[in-house]
Design a protein around this motif. Structure first.
Motif, short mmCIF file in Angstrom:
data_model
loop_
_atom_site.label_atom_id
_atom_site.label_comp_id
_atom_site.label_asym_id
_atom_site.label_seq_id
_atom_site.Cartn_x
_atom_site.Cartn_y
_atom_site.Cartn_z
N ASP A 171 0.80 -1.23 0.00
CA ASP A 171 0.00 0.00 0.00
C ASP A 171 0.83 1.27 0.00
OD1 ASP A 171 -2.09 -1.80 0.20
OD2 ASP A 171 -2.38 -1.49 2.35
N GLY A 172 2.13 1.17 0.29
CA GLY A 172 2.95 2.37 0.37
C GLY A 172 2.76 3.11 1.68
N TRP A 173 3.28 4.32 1.74
CA TRP A 173 3.22 5.11 2.97
C TRP A 173 1.77 5.43 3.31
CZ3 TRP A 173 7.02 6.35 6.37
CH2 TRP A 173 6.69 7.25 7.39
N PRO A 174 1.32 5.15 4.54
CA PRO A 174 -0.07 5.41 4.91
C PRO A 174 -0.37 6.91 4.95
CG PRO A 174 0.99 3.88 6.43
CD PRO A 174 2.07 4.49 5.61
N ALA A 175 -1.50 7.28 4.41
CA ALA A 175 -1.90 8.69 4.42
C ALA A 175 -2.30 9.12 5.82
CB ALA A 175 -3.06 8.90 3.45
N GLY A 176 -2.08 10.40 6.12
CA GLY A 176 -2.59 10.98 7.36
C GLY A 176 -1.69 10.80 8.57
N THR A 177 -0.47 10.31 8.39
CA THR A 177 0.43 10.15 9.53
C THR A 177 1.87 10.41 9.11
OG1 THR A 177 1.15 8.66 11.30
CG2 THR A 177 0.73 7.67 9.16
N GLU A 178 2.65 10.87 10.06
CA GLU A 178 4.07 11.10 9.80
C GLU A 178 4.94 10.08 10.51
OE1 GLU A 178 5.12 13.64 7.66
OE2 GLU A 178 2.96 13.61 7.32
N THR A 179 4.33 9.19 11.32
CA THR A 179 5.07 8.17 12.07
C THR A 179 4.43 6.82 11.85
OG1 THR A 179 5.69 9.77 13.79
CG2 THR A 179 5.85 7.42 14.35
N VAL A 180 5.23 5.84 11.42
CA VAL A 180 4.73 4.50 11.14
C VAL A 180 5.60 3.48 11.87
CG1 VAL A 180 4.29 2.77 9.34
CG2 VAL A 180 3.91 5.20 8.86
N VAL A 181 4.94 2.59 12.61
CA VAL A 181 5.60 1.47 13.27
C VAL A 181 5.35 0.23 12.43
CG1 VAL A 181 5.81 0.10 15.37
CG2 VAL A 181 5.17 2.52 15.51
N VAL A 182 6.41 -0.49 12.07
CA VAL A 182 6.28 -1.65 11.18
C VAL A 182 6.70 -2.91 11.94
CG1 VAL A 182 6.92 -2.69 8.98
CG2 VAL A 182 6.78 -0.19 9.19
N ASP A 241 12.30 -8.66 14.11
CA ASP A 241 12.71 -7.27 14.16
C ASP A 241 11.50 -6.37 13.93
OD1 ASP A 241 12.44 -8.04 11.49
OD2 ASP A 241 14.02 -6.72 10.77
N SER A 242 11.66 -5.12 14.24
CA SER A 242 10.62 -4.12 14.00
C SER A 242 11.33 -2.78 13.83
CB SER A 242 9.61 -4.07 15.15
OG SER A 242 10.26 -3.85 16.39
N TYR A 243 10.59 -1.81 13.32
CA TYR A 243 11.21 -0.50 13.12
C TYR A 243 10.15 0.59 13.07
CZ TYR A 243 10.27 -1.86 8.20
OH TYR A 243 9.71 -2.31 7.02
N ILE A 244 10.65 1.80 13.31
CA ILE A 244 9.82 3.00 13.27
C ILE A 244 10.36 3.90 12.17
CG2 ILE A 244 9.12 5.07 14.54
CD1 ILE A 244 9.57 3.32 17.13
N LEU A 245 9.44 4.41 11.36
CA LEU A 245 9.78 5.36 10.31
C LEU A 245 9.09 6.69 10.61
CD1 LEU A 245 9.19 3.01 7.25
CD2 LEU A 245 11.43 3.91 7.97
N LYS A 246 9.83 7.79 10.47
CA LYS A 246 9.26 9.12 10.63
C LYS A 246 9.67 9.99 9.45
CE LYS A 246 9.18 9.39 15.72
NZ LYS A 246 7.88 9.98 16.03
N ARG A 247 8.73 10.82 9.00
CA ARG A 247 9.05 11.84 8.00
C ARG A 247 9.66 13.02 8.70
NH1 ARG A 247 7.42 10.96 2.99
NH2 ARG A 247 5.60 9.65 2.54
N ARG A 248 10.75 13.54 8.16
CA ARG A 248 11.43 14.68 8.77
C ARG A 248 11.72 15.74 7.73
NH1 ARG A 248 15.00 13.68 14.00
NH2 ARG A 248 13.41 12.58 15.17
#
Length: 248
Positions: A171-182, A241-248
């Protein structure tokens, strides 16, 4: 009456087991320890270690069981998971009946917390006879990941989204958020994203003695994570494993 206690035990550090979890472990007549093949024998061993450290009730039985394996090759993903959960439920029911019958307290030690990307609650409701179900919450991999990086997950007044690697890839980057936990990323789904402006905080074997953490701009650190993940998986035969992505 049969009671099933699903006990969150954290992410690998026995020190994350709460006092409530310890009390519930000692109240159990039967503790089930699932085995998932030799590649993931570390997970069963951690459960054995926790029981050895905190279990003082000499009457409690500890029984290990081999779980059915989902092949993952089915065309209908949701149906394949449902069929697998049915098979696991049958295994649980048969093991409980053989060692305890229909009365008493059964405990399962659940990695992380039973509420977050874990199937134990859905499987528990498939048991025959249906037990009374109680949940003892545990520390999640999200909390452990944030602690490892000394990272506040939420920005001021901002939401975050928890998703899977499969959904991020499709689905790509989820709309409406700047922080995603995967979580539950069988590969490295972050490679499917345009890395411009993205920062990543990644961790594997969180809470365990050989925990690995890396962070930085995705364009720079992403390839290093891919290499480290591949080497770790080859060394141990499995990886979580897991990770957090943030737009900056």
């Amino acid at each position: 009456m049969l009671t099933l206690s699903l006990i969150g035990i954290g992410c690998g550090d026995p020190g994350q087991v709460t006092l409530a979890a310890i009390r519930t472990i000692n109240a159990a007549d039967l503790i089930l320890i699932p085995r998932k093949g030799t590649a993931k024998s570390d997970l069963a061993e951690l459960r054995r270690t926790i029981c050895a450290d905190v279990l003082t009730n000499a009457r409690t039985q500890i029984v290990e069981l081999d779980l059915p394996v989902r092949d993952g090759g089915e065309a209908d993903y949701r149906k394949g998971v449902d069929d697998w959960h049915d098979a696991v439920g049958v295994t649980w029911s048969q093991t409980i009946a053989a060692h305890l019958g229909s009365t008493g307290r059964v405990a399962l030690l659940v990695w992380g917390d039973p509420s977050l990307f874990d199937s134990s609650l859905r499987i528990a409701r498939r048991l025959d006879p249906l037990p009374s179900i109680e949940v003892i919450p545990g520390i999640t991999s999200i909390q452990t990941l944030c602690a490892a990086h000394a990272l506040p997950l939420t920005d001021i007044g901002e939401p975050f989204l928890v998703t899977t690697g499969r959904r991020l890839r499709e689905d790509g980057w989820p709309a409406g958020t700047e922080t995603v936990v995967v979580m539950l990323d069988g590969g490295t789904a972050f490679q499917s994203l345009d890395p411009k402006g993205l920062h990543i905080w990644w961790g594997a074997y969180l809470g365990m003695s050989d925990q690995i953490v890396m962070s930085g701009e995705l364009a720079e650190v992403g390839p290093r994570i891919v290499a480290a993940r591949k080497a770790a998986r080859e060394r141990r035969g499995w990886i979580m494993d897991s990770y957090i992505l943030k737009r900056r």
